[in-house]
Scaffold this motif. Structure first.
Motif, PDB file in Angstrom:
ATOM      1  N   TYR A  72       5.540  -2.196 -13.273  1.00  0.00           N
ATOM      2  CA  TYR A  72       4.866  -3.384 -13.791  1.00  0.00           C
ATOM      3  C   TYR A  72       3.626  -3.090 -14.638  1.00  0.00           C
ATOM      4  N   GLY A  73       3.221  -1.834 -14.725  1.00  0.00           N
ATOM      5  CA  GLY A  73       2.102  -1.480 -15.585  1.00  0.00           C
ATOM      6  C   GLY A  73       0.821  -2.213 -15.226  1.00  0.00           C
ATOM      7  N   THR A  74       0.170  -2.820 -16.232  1.00  0.00           N
ATOM      8  CA  THR A  74      -1.112  -3.483 -16.015  1.00  0.00           C
ATOM      9  C   THR A  74      -1.005  -4.739 -15.145  1.00  0.00           C
ATOM     10  N   TRP A  75       0.212  -5.236 -14.946  1.00  0.00           N
ATOM     11  CA  TRP A  75       0.392  -6.384 -14.056  1.00  0.00           C
ATOM     12  C   TRP A  75       0.020  -6.036 -12.614  1.00  0.00           C
ATOM     13  N   VAL A  76      -0.125  -4.744 -12.328  1.00  0.00           N
ATOM     14  CA  VAL A  76      -0.495  -4.331 -10.971  1.00  0.00           C
ATOM     15  C   VAL A  76      -1.842  -4.928 -10.578  1.00  0.00           C
ATOM     16  N   ASP A  92       0.814  -1.208   0.000  1.00  0.00           N
ATOM     17  CA  ASP A  92       0.000   0.000   0.000  1.00  0.00           C
ATOM     18  C   ASP A  92       0.853   1.265   0.000  1.00  0.00           C
ATOM     19  N   LYS A  93       2.114   1.144   0.461  1.00  0.00           N
ATOM     20  CA  LYS A  93       3.003   2.302   0.531  1.00  0.00           C
ATOM     21  C   LYS A  93       3.861   2.454  -0.726  1.00  0.00           C
ATOM     22  N   VAL A  94       4.007   1.378  -1.494  1.00  0.00           N
ATOM     23  CA  VAL A  94       4.874   1.425  -2.679  1.00  0.00           C
ATOM     24  C   VAL A  94       4.076   1.150  -3.948  1.00  0.00           C
ATOM     25  N   LEU A  95       2.753   1.334  -3.875  1.00  0.00           N
ATOM     26  CA  LEU A  95       1.905   1.017  -5.010  1.00  0.00           C
ATOM     27  C   LEU A  95       2.263   1.839  -6.240  1.00  0.00           C
ATOM     28  N   GLY A  96       2.608   3.099  -6.039  1.00  0.00           N
ATOM     29  CA  GLY A  96       2.990   3.953  -7.162  1.00  0.00           C
ATOM     30  C   GLY A  96       4.186   3.396  -7.912  1.00  0.00           C
ATOM     31  N   THR A  97       5.175   2.915  -7.179  1.00  0.00           N
ATOM     32  CA  THR A  97       6.370   2.328  -7.792  1.00  0.00           C
ATOM     33  C   THR A  97       6.012   1.058  -8.550  1.00  0.00           C
ATOM     34  N   ILE A  98       5.131   0.243  -7.976  1.00  0.00           N
ATOM     35  CA  ILE A  98       4.713  -1.001  -8.632  1.00  0.00           C
ATOM     36  C   ILE A  98       3.997  -0.695  -9.942  1.00  0.00           C
ATOM     37  N   ILE A  99       3.123   0.309  -9.934  1.00  0.00           N
ATOM     38  CA  ILE A  99       2.405   0.694 -11.149  1.00  0.00           C
ATOM     39  C   ILE A  99       3.393   1.132 -12.225  1.00  0.00           C
ATOM     40  N   THR A 100       4.400   1.921 -11.837  1.00  0.00           N
ATOM     41  CA  THR A 100       5.399   2.414 -12.790  1.00  0.00           C
ATOM     42  C   THR A 100       6.223   1.272 -13.370  1.00  0.00           C
ATOM     43  N   GLY A 116      -5.744   8.540 -12.464  1.00  0.00           N
ATOM     44  CA  GLY A 116      -5.680   7.992 -13.816  1.00  0.00           C
ATOM     45  C   GLY A 116      -4.664   6.880 -13.972  1.00  0.00           C
ATOM     46  N   ALA A 117      -3.989   6.506 -12.893  1.00  0.00           N
ATOM     47  CA  ALA A 117      -2.961   5.467 -12.967  1.00  0.00           C
ATOM     48  C   ALA A 117      -3.560   4.083 -13.182  1.00  0.00           C
ATOM     49  N   MET A 118      -4.814   3.888 -12.715  1.00  0.00           N
ATOM     50  CA  MET A 118      -5.514   2.616 -12.908  1.00  0.00           C
ATOM     51  C   MET A 118      -6.977   2.892 -13.227  1.00  0.00           C
ATOM     52  N   SER A 119      -7.646   1.867 -13.756  1.00  0.00           N
ATOM     53  CA  SER A 119      -9.076   1.967 -14.037  1.00  0.00           C
ATOM     54  C   SER A 119      -9.852   1.562 -12.799  1.00  0.00           C
ATOM     55  N   VAL A 120     -10.702   2.449 -12.293  1.00  0.00           N
ATOM     56  CA  VAL A 120     -11.446   2.148 -11.076  1.00  0.00           C
ATOM     57  C   VAL A 120     -12.435   1.010 -11.308  1.00  0.00           C
ATOM     58  N   GLU A 121     -13.047   0.969 -12.508  1.00  0.00           N
ATOM     59  CA  GLU A 121     -14.011  -0.098 -12.803  1.00  0.00           C
ATOM     60  C   GLU A 121     -13.330  -1.459 -12.826  1.00  0.00           C
ATOM     61  N   LEU A 122     -12.180  -1.536 -13.522  1.00  0.00           N
ATOM     62  CA  LEU A 122     -11.467  -2.805 -13.625  1.00  0.00           C
ATOM     63  C   LEU A 122     -10.937  -3.248 -12.259  1.00  0.00           C
ATOM     64  N   LEU A 123     -10.421  -2.290 -11.485  1.00  0.00           N
ATOM     65  CA  LEU A 123      -9.897  -2.625 -10.157  1.00  0.00           C
ATOM     66  C   LEU A 123     -11.001  -3.187  -9.273  1.00  0.00           C
ATOM     67  N   ALA A 182      -3.879 -11.029  -6.412  1.00  0.00           N
ATOM     68  CA  ALA A 182      -3.225 -12.108  -5.667  1.00  0.00           C
ATOM     69  C   ALA A 182      -3.170 -11.798  -4.170  1.00  0.00           C
ATOM     70  N   ILE A 183      -2.896 -10.539  -3.825  1.00  0.00           N
ATOM     71  CA  ILE A 183      -2.794 -10.166  -2.407  1.00  0.00           C
ATOM     72  C   ILE A 183      -4.138 -10.283  -1.710  1.00  0.00           C
ATOM     73  N   ILE A 184      -5.197  -9.749  -2.332  1.00  0.00           N
ATOM     74  CA  ILE A 184      -6.530  -9.823  -1.733  1.00  0.00           C
ATOM     75  C   ILE A 184      -7.016 -11.274  -1.684  1.00  0.00           C
ATOM     76  N   PHE A 185      -6.730 -12.040  -2.723  1.00  0.00           N
ATOM     77  CA  PHE A 185      -7.116 -13.451  -2.745  1.00  0.00           C
ATOM     78  C   PHE A 185      -6.451 -14.207  -1.596  1.00  0.00           C
TER      79      PHE A 185
END
Length: 215
Positions: free
Chosen positions: A24-28, A14-22, A64-71, A34-37
Motif C-alpha cells: 500500500y505504500g504511503t497509504w500505510v 504489527d506483525k504484517v506491517l512490512g507487507t502492508i508497506i510493500t 527507511g521504509a517510512m519517515s519517522v517525522e511524518l509517522l 486509523a488504527i490508533i484513532f
C-alpha cells in the motif's frame, strides 16, 4: 479479501506491517492513523494494537521504509483526536453508563478505569497512555465525569506526545536489535507490569490502612 481476513490483518498489523508497506505504500500512514484513532477514540476497540504498533512502526522507519517525522506527527494527531472523540462520547452519554447495561462497553474495564481516575484525577489521561485497555477508557470516563475541557486537552496532548514519541523512537533506535525484536511481546508485557503493579500495590496499601483504621 473477506471481512475475517481484513480483521485478522488489523488485529495483527504489527506483525504484517512490512507487507502492508510493500502493498500500500504511503497509504500505510493512513492505515496506522486509523488504527490508533480507533483504539484511543472508541471504547469498543480496546483490542487494537497500540504500544507494539508504535514500536514496530519506529523500527521500520529506521530501515527507511517510512519517515519517522511524518509517522510521529500523524500518530500524535490520531491519538489526540481519538481521545477527543472518546471524551465527547462519554460526555454525551453521561453517568448513566454506570447504571445502564450497554452491551458494547466492557463494564469491568470501565469500573477499573473509574477507580484509576478517582485516585489520580486528570493525570490518568497522561499516565494511562502506557496502559492498554485503560488507555481506551480513560478519556471516556473523563467525559462522563465532565472533566474541564481545557484541563483534559492539556493532559491529552502531553500524554499523546510522550506516548507516541517515546515508543516510535524506541522502535527507531532499538527495534531492529535481534534480541529486542524477537522478544518484543515479553518486553511490552514487562513494561505494562512496571506501570500497573506499583499502582495496584499502592491501592492495596491504601485499602489496608483504611481497614486497619476502621477495625
Amino acid at each position: 479479501m473477506d471481512i475475517m481476513q481484513f480483521l485478522d490483518i488489523i488485529l495483527h498489523v504489527d506483525k504484517v506491517l512490512g507487507t502492508i508497506i510493500t502493498q500500500y505504500g504511503t497509504w500505510v500512514y493512513v492505515i496506522l492513523f486509523a488504527i490508533i484513532f480507533c483504539e484511543t477514540g472508541l471504547v469498543v476497540a480496546p483490542f487494537l494494537p497500540g504500544d507494539t504498533l508504535l514500536f514496530i512502526g519506529g523500527a521500520f522507519c529506521a530501515t527507511g521504509a517510512m519517515s519517522v517525522e511524518l509517522l510521529i506527527i500523524m500518530l500524535i494527531i490520531a491519538a489526540v483526536t481519538g481521545d477527543n472523540l472518546n471524551y465527547f462520547i462519554g460526555r454525551k452519554i453521561g453517568r448513566a453508563v454506570f447504571t445502564k447495561n450497554y452491551r458494547w462497553i466492557d463494564k469491568k474495564a470501565l469500573m477499573m478505569t473509574q477507580v484509576f481516575f478517582e485516585k489520580h484525577g486528570g493525570k490518568t489521561i497522561t499516565m494511562c497512555r502506557f496502559v492498554p485497555l485503560v488507555r481506551t477508557f480513560a478519556p471516556f470516563v473523563a467525559g462522563v465525569s465532565e472533566m474541564h475541557l481545557l484541563k483534559f486537552q492539556i493532559y491529552n496532548v502531553v500524554g499523546a506526545i510522550v506516548w507516541v514519541v517515546g515508543l516510535v523512537l524506541g522502535g527507531y533506535f532499538f527495534g531492529n536489535i535481534p534480541i529486542i525484536r524477537d522478544h518484543l511481546n515479553t518486553i511490552v508485557l514487562l513494561g505494562i507490569a512496571a506501570a500497573v503493579v506499583p499502582l495496584v500495590l499502592g491501592g492495596l496499601w491504601k485499602f489496608y490502612k483504611k481497614t486497619v483504621r476502621s477495625s
